[in-house]
Design an enzyme around this catalytic site. Structure first.
Site, PDB file in Angstrom:
ATOM      1  N   THR A  46      18.041  27.691  53.119  1.00 45.19           N
ATOM      2  CA  THR A  46      18.337  28.802  54.032  1.00 45.19           C
ATOM      3  C   THR A  46      17.330  29.940  53.862  1.00 45.19           C
ATOM      4  O   THR A  46      16.749  30.424  54.844  1.00 45.19           O
ATOM      5  CB  THR A  46      19.763  29.333  53.749  1.00 45.19           C
TER       6      THR A  46
ATOM      7  N   ILE B  92      19.200  44.549  50.509  1.00 44.07           N
ATOM      8  CA  ILE B  92      19.207  45.930  49.979  1.00 44.07           C
ATOM      9  C   ILE B  92      18.050  46.069  48.977  1.00 44.07           C
ATOM     10  O   ILE B  92      18.001  45.330  48.000  1.00 44.07           O
ATOM     11  CB  ILE B  92      20.540  46.236  49.247  1.00 44.07           C
TER      12      ILE B  92
ATOM     13  N   GLY C   9      31.280  29.726  56.407  1.00 36.53           N
ATOM     14  CA  GLY C   9      29.995  29.398  55.778  1.00 36.53           C
ATOM     15  C   GLY C   9      29.563  30.406  54.733  1.00 36.53           C
ATOM     16  O   GLY C   9      28.426  30.387  54.273  1.00 36.53           O
TER      17      GLY C   9
ATOM     18  N   GLU D 164      30.617  28.522  49.169  1.00 33.59           N
ATOM     19  CA  GLU D 164      30.228  27.126  48.963  1.00 33.59           C
ATOM     20  C   GLU D 164      31.495  26.269  48.875  1.00 33.59           C
ATOM     21  O   GLU D 164      32.577  26.776  48.564  1.00 33.59           O
ATOM     22  CB  GLU D 164      29.497  26.980  47.626  1.00 33.59           C
TER      23      GLU D 164
ATOM     24  N   LYS E  88      23.795  39.228  38.693  1.00 33.24           N
ATOM     25  CA  LYS E  88      23.172  40.389  39.358  1.00 33.24           C
ATOM     26  C   LYS E  88      23.296  41.636  38.490  1.00 33.24           C
ATOM     27  O   LYS E  88      22.363  42.432  38.404  1.00 33.24           O
ATOM     28  CB  LYS E  88      23.809  40.581  40.738  1.00 33.24           C
TER      29      LYS E  88
ATOM     30  N   GLY F 185      22.399  35.768  53.128  1.00 32.19           N
ATOM     31  CA  GLY F 185      22.059  35.305  54.473  1.00 32.19           C
ATOM     32  C   GLY F 185      20.560  35.132  54.617  1.00 32.19           C
ATOM     33  O   GLY F 185      19.764  35.678  53.846  1.00 32.19           O
TER      34      GLY F 185
HETATM   35  N1  HSE Z   1      26.816  33.832  46.973  1.00 30.54           N
HETATM   36  C1  HSE Z   1      26.342  35.172  47.071  1.00 30.54           C
HETATM   37  C2  HSE Z   1      27.396  36.035  47.743  1.00 30.54           C
HETATM   38  C3  HSE Z   1      25.089  35.323  47.858  1.00 30.54           C
HETATM   39  O1  HSE Z   1      28.425  35.546  48.190  1.00 30.54           O
HETATM   40  O2  HSE Z   1      27.170  37.232  47.793  1.00 30.54           O
HETATM   41  C4  HSE Z   1      23.866  34.985  47.106  1.00 30.54           C
HETATM   42  O3  HSE Z   1      23.639  35.881  46.066  1.00 30.54           O
END
Ligand code: HSE
Length: 435
Positions: free
Chosen positions: A19, A142, A193, A196, A211, A308
């Site tokens: 993606t 961001i 979507g 996962e 993060k 995204g």
């Molecule tokens: N899976 C993450 C989220 C996105 O749902 O924010 C990718 O870091």
């Protein structure tokens, strides 16, 4: 208008065409002419490494560019920048390290790798005097990495509080606004979507912890041992507590919390109650936001799409353009010396001080409230407010107690005593409260 002779070409090798990779190709196809016009740099996608040559893609890429072998990119002397977008630990780590050793600049979105095994990779990049761009690793579109690294360079940052996982925020928003269960909200996230099929990394808080590790390293200028981050996900949150929280003027968010205190760093990910007028409470759905307190700039809020195709590609391109400008001689590629990081202590979760929401399920009879209050008092916990919900079943009524700031180990000791004394009918719910 720049003359062609003044245009500098920078060659890119992309590894991974999922993606985000497809988004990077689309943005290059759409915007590289305008980037060239503005910067005098022509970004040329020279090679794309993919697992399958025949797979249908979200983007059109000339068959000539495709290869199944990352080595075709890593060993190509004409490629200046390697963009690693395959994710995961292996072989991403080997790919990045080979790229750096082969003299390439590197851009990656790989939060798991940087959070869990980042130090040797950052060290290698420093030794090779190469740039390692990772804006896309945290909060998609961001530009929080650049803000922490550059925009706030003169500040001491004491707080980084983030809603950094869009999937969890989508689920919690659904639970709160539509009154649906965690399971139903997760299903909706999967249908849309966002989540996962195996949502473990998102809903169990691991993605947020990755993060947080990256944000805290930059914000607090310290190495962050990933395993010392306290992580709780949102699976066990019940709609009852979300409703009660709302009645009391709070929303529930999965927060990634980093605090740099005089006793050490607090690094934790867990469901958190926030006053409904807190800036992070208005962050709904898949949106992300990071609240930063910096000593000079004050309070800052960064808000946007955290995932995204295009938001994340935007972050990847930001690193590519930045590095390309340096290659083109518009900025220095080599930092004067590697950034020096501290090794700050990480406070164990038992040592943190917070306000707490406690929901006790108790029998509705004289003296129960007194017992709860006495036990909390004995453990140095001061009560902010008490709320009892009417129930048709006097054998089990919810009593909600909000506390003033207390040390977590005292809360846990008090809850153990309350359980041991048989005051409660089921496990007490505890949610930390931030102001
Ligand atoms: N899976 C993450 C989220 C996105 O749902 O924010 C990718 O870091």
């Amino acid at each position: 208008m720049l003359r062609t002779s003044s245009v500098k070409t920078v060659n890119l090798g992309l590894i991974g065409l999922g993606t985000v990779g497809s988004g990077v190709v689309k943005v290059l196809q759409k915007n590289s002419a305008s980037i060239e016009k503005r910067t005098g740099i022509r970004l040329v996608l020279k090679r794309v490494a993919v697992r399958s040559l025949s797979k249908k893609r979200a983007v059109r890429v000339s068959r000539k560019l495709l290869t199944r072998h990352p080595e075709d990119i890593l060993g190509d002397p004409s490629i200046d920048v390697v963009i690693e977008l395959i994710g995961g630990i292996h072989p991403a780590r080997e790919i990045i390290e080979t790229a750096l050793r082969n003299g390439k600049q590197v851009v990656t979105a790989n939060k798991a790798l940087l959070a869990e095994q980042g130090e040797p990779i950052f060290g290698l990049a420093d030794r090779c005097r190469k740039k390692l761009g990772f804006e896309a690793s945290v909060c998609g579109g961001i530009p929080i990495i650049k803000a922490l690294k550059e925009g706030l360079a003169s500040n001491q940052i004491s707080h980084v509080l983030g809603i950094v996982n869009g999937t969890c925020n989508y689920i919690l928003t659904g639970m709160s606004q539509e009154g649906i269960s965690f399971g139903a909200a997760l299903k909706a996230a999967q249908t849309q979507g966002y989540a996962e099929q195996n949502p473990h990394l998102d809903v169990d808080g691991i993605d947020s912890a990755h993060k947080l590790a990256i944000l805290a390293r930059l914000g607090f200028r310290s190495r962050v041992p990933f395993r010392k981050i306290h992580v709780e996900g949102i699976r066990s949150l019940s709609i009852i507590d979300i409703e009660y929280a709302k009645d009391l003027g709070y929303g529930v968010k999965l927060l990634a919390i980093g605090k740099d205190t005089s006793h050490g760093m607090e690094l934790r990910v867990h469901p958190t109650m926030l006053p409904l007028d807190h800036p992070l409470s208005s962050v709904k759905g898949v949106y992300n936001a990071v609240f930063v307190h910096a000593d000079q700039a004050g309070d800052l809020l960064f808000y946007g799409k955290g995932a995204g195709m295009f938001p994340t590609a935007s972050a990847v391109l930001s690193d590519i353009v930045d590095i390309a400008k340096r290659i083109a001689g518009q900025a220095d590629l080599k930092s004067p010396r590697p950034v020096k990081l501290a090794d700050k202590k990480v406070l164990p979760i038992a040592e943190i001080v917070s306000k707490y929401y406690l929901r006790f399920q108790v029998e509705d009879k004289p003296g129960v409230l007194g017992t709860l209050a006495r036990t909390l008092g004995k453990h140095h916990i001061s009560i902010l407010s008490v709320h009892q919900k009417e129930s048709h079943d006097p054998r089990s009524v919810p009593v909600i107690i909000l506390t003033y700031e207390a040390r977590e180990k005292n809360i846990l000791k008090a809850l153990r005593t309350i359980h041991r004394d048989g005051v409660v009918q089921e496990k007490t719910v505890m949610v930390r409260v931030e102001q």
